[in-house]
Design a protein around this motif. Structure first.
Motif, PDB file in Angstrom:
ATOM      1  N   LEU A  68       2.019  -1.955   3.998  1.00  0.00           N
ATOM      2  CA  LEU A  68       2.032  -2.107   2.543  1.00  0.00           C
ATOM      3  C   LEU A  68       2.202  -0.757   1.856  1.00  0.00           C
ATOM      4  O   LEU A  68       3.056  -0.602   0.974  1.00  0.00           O
ATOM      5  CB  LEU A  68       0.751  -2.787   2.071  1.00  0.00           C
ATOM      6  N   GLN A  69       1.416   0.237   2.244  1.00  0.00           N
ATOM      7  CA  GLN A  69       1.510   1.560   1.630  1.00  0.00           C
ATOM      8  C   GLN A  69       2.875   2.199   1.893  1.00  0.00           C
ATOM      9  O   GLN A  69       3.455   2.822   0.998  1.00  0.00           O
ATOM     10  CB  GLN A  69       0.387   2.472   2.128  1.00  0.00           C
ATOM     11  N   ILE A  70       3.397   2.032   3.090  1.00  0.00           N
ATOM     12  CA  ILE A  70       4.716   2.585   3.419  1.00  0.00           C
ATOM     13  C   ILE A  70       5.791   1.908   2.576  1.00  0.00           C
ATOM     14  O   ILE A  70       6.691   2.571   2.044  1.00  0.00           O
ATOM     15  CB  ILE A  70       5.000   2.456   4.931  1.00  0.00           C
ATOM     16  N   ALA A  71       5.703   0.590   2.419  1.00  0.00           N
ATOM     17  CA  ALA A  71       6.689  -0.143   1.618  1.00  0.00           C
ATOM     18  C   ALA A  71       6.611   0.260   0.145  1.00  0.00           C
ATOM     19  O   ALA A  71       7.648   0.439  -0.513  1.00  0.00           O
ATOM     20  CB  ALA A  71       6.476  -1.646   1.769  1.00  0.00           C
ATOM     21  N   ALA A  85       9.105   3.088  -4.385  1.00  0.00           N
ATOM     22  CA  ALA A  85       8.947   4.059  -5.471  1.00  0.00           C
ATOM     23  C   ALA A  85       9.971   5.180  -5.350  1.00  0.00           C
ATOM     24  O   ALA A  85      10.521   5.635  -6.361  1.00  0.00           O
ATOM     25  CB  ALA A  85       7.530   4.631  -5.463  1.00  0.00           C
ATOM     26  N   ILE A  86      10.254   5.611  -4.137  1.00  0.00           N
ATOM     27  CA  ILE A  86      11.270   6.647  -3.927  1.00  0.00           C
ATOM     28  C   ILE A  86      12.644   6.135  -4.346  1.00  0.00           C
ATOM     29  O   ILE A  86      13.416   6.859  -4.988  1.00  0.00           O
ATOM     30  CB  ILE A  86      11.267   7.125  -2.464  1.00  0.00           C
ATOM     31  N   LYS A  87      12.960   4.890  -3.998  1.00  0.00           N
ATOM     32  CA  LYS A  87      14.253   4.314  -4.387  1.00  0.00           C
ATOM     33  C   LYS A  87      14.371   4.192  -5.902  1.00  0.00           C
ATOM     34  O   LYS A  87      15.413   4.511  -6.476  1.00  0.00           O
ATOM     35  CB  LYS A  87      14.439   2.944  -3.723  1.00  0.00           C
ATOM     36  N   ASP A  89       6.299  10.747  -9.374  1.00  0.00           N
ATOM     37  CA  ASP A  89       5.774  11.740  -8.435  1.00  0.00           C
ATOM     38  C   ASP A  89       4.303  11.508  -8.084  1.00  0.00           C
ATOM     39  O   ASP A  89       3.926  11.544  -6.910  1.00  0.00           O
ATOM     40  CB  ASP A  89       5.976  13.151  -8.974  1.00  0.00           C
ATOM     41  N   GLU A  90       3.471  11.263  -9.077  1.00  0.00           N
ATOM     42  CA  GLU A  90       2.052  11.064  -8.811  1.00  0.00           C
ATOM     43  C   GLU A  90       1.822   9.777  -8.001  1.00  0.00           C
ATOM     44  O   GLU A  90       1.015   9.756  -7.074  1.00  0.00           O
ATOM     45  CB  GLU A  90       1.251  11.002 -10.112  1.00  0.00           C
ATOM     46  N   TYR A  91       2.531   8.721  -8.352  1.00  0.00           N
ATOM     47  CA  TYR A  91       2.395   7.454  -7.624  1.00  0.00           C
ATOM     48  C   TYR A  91       2.784   7.623  -6.155  1.00  0.00           C
ATOM     49  O   TYR A  91       2.075   7.146  -5.259  1.00  0.00           O
ATOM     50  CB  TYR A  91       3.253   6.372  -8.289  1.00  0.00           C
ATOM     51  N   ALA A 117      -1.070   9.940   0.206  1.00  0.00           N
ATOM     52  CA  ALA A 117      -2.488  10.219   0.462  1.00  0.00           C
ATOM     53  C   ALA A 117      -3.164   9.027   1.142  1.00  0.00           C
ATOM     54  O   ALA A 117      -3.965   9.205   2.067  1.00  0.00           O
ATOM     55  CB  ALA A 117      -3.201  10.577  -0.833  1.00  0.00           C
ATOM     56  N   ALA A 118      -2.845   7.821   0.706  1.00  0.00           N
ATOM     57  CA  ALA A 118      -3.425   6.621   1.309  1.00  0.00           C
ATOM     58  C   ALA A 118      -2.979   6.473   2.765  1.00  0.00           C
ATOM     59  O   ALA A 118      -3.774   6.127   3.639  1.00  0.00           O
ATOM     60  CB  ALA A 118      -3.042   5.382   0.507  1.00  0.00           C
ATOM     61  N   ILE A 119      -1.711   6.765   3.022  1.00  0.00           N
ATOM     62  CA  ILE A 119      -1.180   6.689   4.388  1.00  0.00           C
ATOM     63  C   ILE A 119      -1.853   7.732   5.264  1.00  0.00           C
ATOM     64  O   ILE A 119      -2.303   7.432   6.378  1.00  0.00           O
ATOM     65  CB  ILE A 119       0.355   6.865   4.382  1.00  0.00           C
ATOM     66  N   GLU A 120      -1.947   8.958   4.765  1.00  0.00           N
ATOM     67  CA  GLU A 120      -2.566  10.034   5.542  1.00  0.00           C
ATOM     68  C   GLU A 120      -4.043   9.776   5.792  1.00  0.00           C
ATOM     69  O   GLU A 120      -4.573  10.157   6.834  1.00  0.00           O
ATOM     70  CB  GLU A 120      -2.360  11.374   4.840  1.00  0.00           C
ATOM     71  N   LYS A 121      -4.707   9.105   4.875  1.00  0.00           N
ATOM     72  CA  LYS A 121      -6.113   8.758   5.076  1.00  0.00           C
ATOM     73  C   LYS A 121      -6.256   7.772   6.238  1.00  0.00           C
ATOM     74  O   LYS A 121      -7.219   7.832   6.985  1.00  0.00           O
ATOM     75  CB  LYS A 121      -6.695   8.161   3.798  1.00  0.00           C
ATOM     76  N   MET A 122      -5.289   6.893   6.391  1.00  0.00           N
ATOM     77  CA  MET A 122      -5.340   5.899   7.460  1.00  0.00           C
ATOM     78  C   MET A 122      -4.972   6.468   8.828  1.00  0.00           C
ATOM     79  O   MET A 122      -5.595   6.121   9.827  1.00  0.00           O
ATOM     80  CB  MET A 122      -4.389   4.735   7.148  1.00  0.00           C
ATOM     81  N   ILE A 123      -3.938   7.353   8.860  1.00  0.00           N
ATOM     82  CA  ILE A 123      -3.415   7.791  10.167  1.00  0.00           C
ATOM     83  C   ILE A 123      -3.466   9.292  10.387  1.00  0.00           C
ATOM     84  O   ILE A 123      -3.165   9.750  11.486  1.00  0.00           O
ATOM     85  CB  ILE A 123      -1.959   7.302  10.366  1.00  0.00           C
TER      86      ILE A 123
END
Length: 70
Positions: free
Chosen positions: A19-22, A27-29, A41-43, A49-55
């Protein structure tokens, strides 16, 4: 960079990570075609940050061999 296959994770963590990756990807697109790209940018940073917190940091994520993050 360390690599992690998303299929090796438990279902709940894999779902939250996908979900976070999607959300980051979309958002990048959208940012690429926006008249005010800086608004995203902030989003995008929050998704990262959420992805890095997980992995953790400096980890790429694959799905059956296909790189889906970063």
């Amino acid at each position: 960079m360390k690599s992690l296959d998303i299929t090796s994770l438990d279902n709940e963590l894999a779902f939250r990570l996908r979900l976070q990756i999607a959300l980051r990807y979309q958002a990048i697109k959208i940012r690429a075609v926006s008249s005010q790209p800086e608004k995203f940018d902030e989003y995008i940073a929050q998704r990262v940050a959420a992805i890095e917190k997980m992995i953790g940091k400096a980890v790429s994520v694959t799905d059956s061999g296909k790189i889906i993050y970063p």
